[in-house]
Design an enzyme around this catalytic site. Structure first.
Site, short mmCIF file in Angstrom:
data_model
loop_
_atom_site.label_atom_id
_atom_site.label_comp_id
_atom_site.label_asym_id
_atom_site.label_seq_id
_atom_site.Cartn_x
_atom_site.Cartn_y
_atom_site.Cartn_z
N ASP A 173 -6.84 -4.31 -2.34
CA ASP A 173 -5.58 -4.95 -2.78
C ASP A 173 -5.42 -6.11 -3.63
OD1 ASP A 173 -4.57 -2.98 -1.33
OD2 ASP A 173 -3.50 -4.30 0.01
N ASP A 219 0.15 6.12 0.63
CA ASP A 219 -1.12 5.06 1.24
C ASP A 219 -1.87 5.78 2.16
OD1 ASP A 219 -2.51 2.77 1.41
OD2 ASP A 219 -0.67 1.49 1.26
N ASP A 253 7.66 -0.04 -2.75
CA ASP A 253 6.40 -0.02 -2.04
C ASP A 253 7.04 0.17 -0.31
OD1 ASP A 253 3.71 -0.87 -0.87
OD2 ASP A 253 3.37 -0.48 -2.84
N ASP A 254 5.91 -0.57 0.56
CA ASP A 254 6.36 -0.42 2.01
C ASP A 254 7.68 -1.01 2.21
OD1 ASP A 254 5.59 0.33 4.68
OD2 ASP A 254 3.63 -0.87 4.48
N ARG A 307 -6.12 4.59 -6.28
CA ARG A 307 -6.32 3.49 -5.96
C ARG A 307 -7.78 3.81 -5.63
NH1 ARG A 307 -3.42 -0.76 -3.78
NH2 ARG A 307 -5.50 -1.50 -3.44
N LYS A 361 3.75 7.03 -3.98
CA LYS A 361 2.33 6.35 -3.86
C LYS A 361 2.13 6.77 -2.39
CE LYS A 361 0.67 1.76 -3.10
NZ LYS A 361 0.83 -0.16 -3.31
N SER A 409 -3.88 6.72 -2.60
CA SER A 409 -4.69 5.66 -2.01
C SER A 409 -5.90 5.93 -1.26
CB SER A 409 -4.02 4.68 -1.24
OG SER A 409 -2.91 4.14 -1.80
#
Ligand code: GLA
Length: 434
Positions: free
Chosen positions: A218, A157, A78-79, A214, A155, A189
């Protein structure tokens, strides 16, 4: 990829799923964010910081502890993985201290073990954690970089962005990923940043450009968070539900089972409700230290079978009883189905009495399998049976296709009422079920 054909055809009929052939059933795997966040302090917290070692550790566990065989194959970054600067050619690069081997090596590590690697980007100037984002003029470069590294999923965002950048950027990234020729699953997202509902969100378009998306906020490590997410998805089930299907899934966010916020019953509830929702099953936990109880829930074969049903229809809430029991249902292939009885009560196990005909099942004799206790019962559509549902817990039934009365040769006795907490049940599970 027949890219030109797909774009042309989808412009005409608007019913195609993203044409990369991926994720025909909801994806399963592991994702770093909820549990590890943006912990970059590898000096003081070497075991938990975002580094290649963390992802290798999880890959080792997935491949050695029985997860991979059950379908948990994605290992997703992820980030906070990248360097604060792009390289001289303008490409994203991993933080050299925390990912000394680089992302391509990490992807190879996954592939050598029969796993897949996911990565994270942001359609905006910066990621939510403040790392370099993907601006509109960097979309093709970043897609190509991920493909060159051998990444299997992205993913994307939407922090530090706006509506028009997202409306242009998300579809363009889909095309750019397809154009690399490498199958890369695409998690968007976008809808979460646009409130998750029409008219701002176009679910038909999302199904054509993303494999999953998404819709909502969160997840955090608490029961409140799980419940509010679940309630949002079921409240809006008639809008979001029909958008899902093979290759295109609503994503209520990660499984937090195995962390600190959920009791055993609440963990079962998250697993059951996520399976009913045909949700992606990305765990965000520590597979090195997970308890056997949490592991048993995440590795429950009957629930995974329900989650991974090939028909790929998202289930729904059928009713909210005044007692505080909700009933959820998901149709499955070959006339099977799943039922979940969920309790919002906070007093004691509640004995809820119901019959399948009251839930609109057709006439017949039904064998049912309770997935957590591994018990089987047989009921007629009209027979009342009782399920005992714990506070914030569930009873989850796999309901086999019905047998008509006259075809029933009845060496299995009818148990009416069936009590799924008793021991007097016929324990024969049809062969090949698990
Ligand atoms: C957003 C996303 C999360 C996570 C963080 C990372 O909040 O919704 O899932 O990726 O950013 O900063």
């Amino acid at each position: 990829m027949h890219l030109a054909v797909a774009i042309f055809a989808s412009a005409l009929v608007c019913t195609l799923a993203l044409d990369n052939g991926l994720m025909r059933t909801p994806p399963m795997g592991w994702l770093a964010w909820e549990r590890y966040r943006c912990d970059i302090d590898c000096e003081r917290d070497p075991k938990n910081c975002i580094s290649e070692n963390l992802f290798k550790d999880m890959a080792d566990r997935l491949s050695e502890d029985g997860w991979r065989e059950l379908g948990y194959v994605y290992v997703n970054i992820d980030d906070c993985w990248s360097s604060m600067e792009r390289d001289e050619q303008g490409r994203l690069q991993a933080d050299p201290k925390r990912f000394p081997g680089g992302i391509a090596n990490l992807a190879r590590y996954m592939h050598d073990r029969g796993l897949k690697l996911g990565i994270y980007g942001d359609m905006g100037t910066h990621t939510c954690g403040g790392y370099p984002g993907t601006n509109l003029d960097q979309i093709e470069t970043d897609a190509q970089t991920f493909a060159d590294w051998g990444v299997d999923m992205l993913k994307l965002d939407g922090c530090y962005s706006n509506e028009s950048v997202q409306a242009e950027g998300y579809p363009r990234m889909s095309k750019a990923l397809n154009a690399t020729g490498r199958p890369i699953a695409y998690s968007c997202s976008w809808p979460a940043y646009q409130g998750g509902l029409p008219p701002k969100v176009n679910y038909t378009q999302l199904g054509e450009i993303c494999n999953l998306w998404r819709n909502y906020g969160d997840i955090q490590d608490s029961w409140d968070s799980v419940l509010s997410i679940s309630d949002w998805f079921f409240k809006n089930q008639d809008i979001v539900g029909p958008a899902a299907g093979p290759g295109k899934w609503n994503d209520p966010d990660m499984l937090i089972i195995g962390n600190f916020g959920l009791s055993t019953d609440q963990s079962r509830s998250q697993m059951a409700l996520w399976a009913i929702m045909a949700a992606p099953l990305f765990m965000s936990n520590d597979l090195r230290t997970i308890s056997s109880g949490a592991r048993a829930i995440l590795q429950n074969k009957a629930i995974i079978r329900i989650s991974q049903d090939p028909m790929g229809v998202q289930g729904k809430r059928l009713l909210q009883d005044k007692s505080g029991i909700d009933v959820y249902w998901r149709p499955l292939s070959d006339n099977g189905s799943a039922l979940v009885f969920f309790s919002r009560r906070n007093d004691m196990p509640y004995r809820y009495q119901i019959s399948l005909s009251k839930l609109n099942y057709t006439t017949g004799i039904y064998k049912m399998y309770e997935v957590f206790m591994g018990k089987v019962g047989t009921v007629e559509d009209t027979s009342e049976f009782t399920v005992s549902v714990n506070p914030s817990g569930v009873v989850m039934l796999y309901v086999f296709p019905p047998v008509k009365h006259r075809q029933f040769h009845g060496n299995a006795k009818l148990h009416g009422p069936a009590h799924f907490h008793h021991h007097d049940l016929d324990n024969a599970i049809p062969p090949g079920f698990l």
